[in-house]
Motif scaffolding. Structure first.
Motif, short mmCIF file in Angstrom:
data_model
loop_
_atom_site.label_atom_id
_atom_site.label_comp_id
_atom_site.label_asym_id
_atom_site.label_seq_id
_atom_site.Cartn_x
_atom_site.Cartn_y
_atom_site.Cartn_z
N GLN A 31 0.81 -1.22 0.00
CA GLN A 31 0.00 0.00 0.00
C GLN A 31 0.85 1.27 0.00
O GLN A 31 0.36 2.34 0.34
N VAL A 32 2.12 1.17 -0.38
CA VAL A 32 3.01 2.33 -0.40
C VAL A 32 3.39 2.68 -1.83
O VAL A 32 3.29 3.83 -2.24
N PHE A 33 3.83 1.69 -2.59
CA PHE A 33 4.22 1.92 -3.98
C PHE A 33 3.20 1.25 -4.88
O PHE A 33 2.86 0.09 -4.69
N TYR A 34 2.72 2.01 -5.86
CA TYR A 34 1.68 1.49 -6.74
C TYR A 34 2.02 1.89 -8.17
O TYR A 34 2.11 3.07 -8.47
N LEU A 35 2.22 0.90 -9.03
CA LEU A 35 2.43 1.13 -10.45
C LEU A 35 1.12 0.78 -11.13
O LEU A 35 0.77 -0.39 -11.26
N GLU A 36 0.38 1.79 -11.53
CA GLU A 36 -1.01 1.64 -11.94
C GLU A 36 -1.16 1.54 -13.46
O GLU A 36 -1.16 2.55 -14.16
N LEU A 37 -1.33 0.33 -13.95
CA LEU A 37 -1.50 0.11 -15.38
C LEU A 37 -2.87 0.57 -15.87
O LEU A 37 -3.05 0.84 -17.06
N ALA A 38 -3.83 0.67 -14.98
CA ALA A 38 -5.19 1.03 -15.34
C ALA A 38 -5.31 2.41 -15.98
O ALA A 38 -6.28 2.68 -16.70
N VAL A 39 -4.33 3.27 -15.76
CA VAL A 39 -4.41 4.62 -16.32
C VAL A 39 -4.26 4.62 -17.85
O VAL A 39 -4.73 5.54 -18.51
N ILE A 40 -3.65 3.58 -18.40
CA ILE A 40 -3.33 3.57 -19.84
C ILE A 40 -4.58 3.66 -20.71
O ILE A 40 -4.69 4.56 -21.55
N PRO A 41 -5.58 2.76 -20.55
CA PRO A 41 -6.77 2.89 -21.41
C PRO A 41 -7.56 4.17 -21.14
O PRO A 41 -8.18 4.73 -22.05
N LEU A 42 -7.53 4.65 -19.90
CA LEU A 42 -8.25 5.88 -19.58
C LEU A 42 -7.57 7.09 -20.21
O LEU A 42 -8.24 8.03 -20.65
N LEU A 43 -6.24 7.07 -20.26
CA LEU A 43 -5.52 8.14 -20.95
C LEU A 43 -5.79 8.10 -22.45
O LEU A 43 -5.98 9.15 -23.08
N ILE A 44 -5.81 6.92 -23.02
CA ILE A 44 -6.13 6.80 -24.46
C ILE A 44 -7.50 7.38 -24.73
O ILE A 44 -7.70 8.14 -25.67
N LEU A 45 -8.46 7.04 -23.87
CA LEU A 45 -9.82 7.57 -24.03
C LEU A 45 -9.82 9.09 -23.97
O LEU A 45 -10.43 9.76 -24.82
N ALA A 125 -5.17 12.64 -0.04
CA ALA A 125 -5.76 11.56 0.77
C ALA A 125 -4.69 10.95 1.68
O ALA A 125 -4.99 10.58 2.83
N GLY A 126 -3.47 10.85 1.18
CA GLY A 126 -2.39 10.30 1.99
C GLY A 126 -2.11 11.14 3.22
O GLY A 126 -1.88 10.62 4.31
N VAL A 127 -2.12 12.45 3.03
CA VAL A 127 -1.87 13.35 4.16
C VAL A 127 -3.01 13.25 5.17
O VAL A 127 -2.79 13.14 6.38
N ILE A 128 -4.24 13.25 4.68
CA ILE A 128 -5.40 13.29 5.57
C ILE A 128 -5.70 11.93 6.19
O ILE A 128 -5.96 11.83 7.39
N PHE A 129 -5.70 10.88 5.36
CA PHE A 129 -6.22 9.59 5.82
C PHE A 129 -5.15 8.51 6.07
O PHE A 129 -5.37 7.60 6.85
N TRP A 130 -4.04 8.58 5.37
CA TRP A 130 -3.05 7.52 5.45
C TRP A 130 -1.84 7.89 6.30
O TRP A 130 -0.93 7.08 6.49
N GLY A 131 -1.81 9.10 6.83
CA GLY A 131 -0.67 9.56 7.62
C GLY A 131 -0.39 8.69 8.83
O GLY A 131 0.77 8.57 9.26
N GLN A 132 -1.40 8.07 9.38
CA GLN A 132 -1.21 7.20 10.55
C GLN A 132 -0.35 5.98 10.23
O GLN A 132 0.17 5.32 11.13
N TYR A 133 -0.19 5.69 8.93
CA TYR A 133 0.62 4.55 8.50
C TYR A 133 2.01 4.97 8.05
O TYR A 133 2.76 4.17 7.48
N ALA A 134 2.36 6.22 8.32
CA ALA A 134 3.67 6.75 7.91
C ALA A 134 4.79 5.96 8.57
O ALA A 134 4.64 5.41 9.66
N TRP A 135 5.92 5.93 7.88
CA TRP A 135 7.09 5.25 8.41
C TRP A 135 7.52 5.92 9.71
O TRP A 135 7.31 7.12 9.91
N LYS A 136 8.15 5.14 10.56
CA LYS A 136 8.60 5.66 11.86
C LYS A 136 9.49 6.88 11.64
O LYS A 136 10.44 6.85 10.87
#
Length: 178
Positions: A31-45, A125-136
């Motif tokens: 849940q830290v690094f995400y390589l999102e292939l899903a953007v490709i068809p949406l960018l083509i569209l 969203a990371g700042v607001i909601f995921w900050g509690q999971y930040a690295w030590k």
């Protein structure tokens, strides 16, 4: 007129469906690094049909993720931010759509623009909601900046390269037939 709207609607549905399939193949590391292939068809569209259709495809994709239980839910606001606003904003890549959107410079600029706008919302969203999971020792802001910055840049780079390859092999994909 009716035929062109049906064609655009069909292309939007297909792009969202392909994006959904590609989302299962995307690289997600802790849940830290995400390589999102899903953007490709949406960018083509977006490059092919423009902002409205690109945003519509992003909306359908985000709703599919939510309905199919693929969304990571912390709060309703977080879901709206990361699964509605973020994928919808990807459609902004179509803002400079031209008759010939298959030019390499246009593809590079708009792909990076669309993906980085999308990841801006993930950063928020990371700042607001995921900050509690930040690295030590890390606060929410630097944690989200690094995690979403690296993911956004990696996704934008991969998407741009794939779109450039597609534009060289099949430039007609970026040209809509009205």
């Amino acid at each position: 007129m009716y035929h062109s709207k049906v064609l655009a609607l069909t292309e939007t549905a297909i792009a969202a469906a392909i994006a959904l399939v590609l989302s299962f193949l995307s690289i997600n590391y802790a849940q830290v690094f995400y390589l999102e292939l899903a953007v490709i068809p949406l960018l083509i569209l977006a490059l092919r049909r423009g902002v409205l259709w690109g945003m519509s495809g992003g909306l359908v994709f985000g709703l599919l993720l939510i309905v199919l239980g693929q969304a990571t839910v912390l709060t309703p606001v977080q879901v709206v931010l990361e699964y509605i606003i973020a994928p919808v904003s990807l459609g902004l890549a179509g803002i400079l759509r031209q008759k010939d959107s298959s030019k390499s410079q246009i593809i590079l600029i708009l792909a990076f623009f669309g993906v980085l706008i999308k990841y801006f919302w993930h950063f928020i969203a990371g700042v607001i909601f995921w900050g509690q999971y930040a690295w030590k020792g890390w606060g929410a802001l630097p944690y989200s900046l690094v995690a979403n910055g690296v993911s956004g840049l990696a996704t934008a780079t991969l998407a741009s390269l794939v779109l450039l390859l597609i534009s060289k092999g099949a430039p007609q994909i970026f040209q809509s037939k009205k």
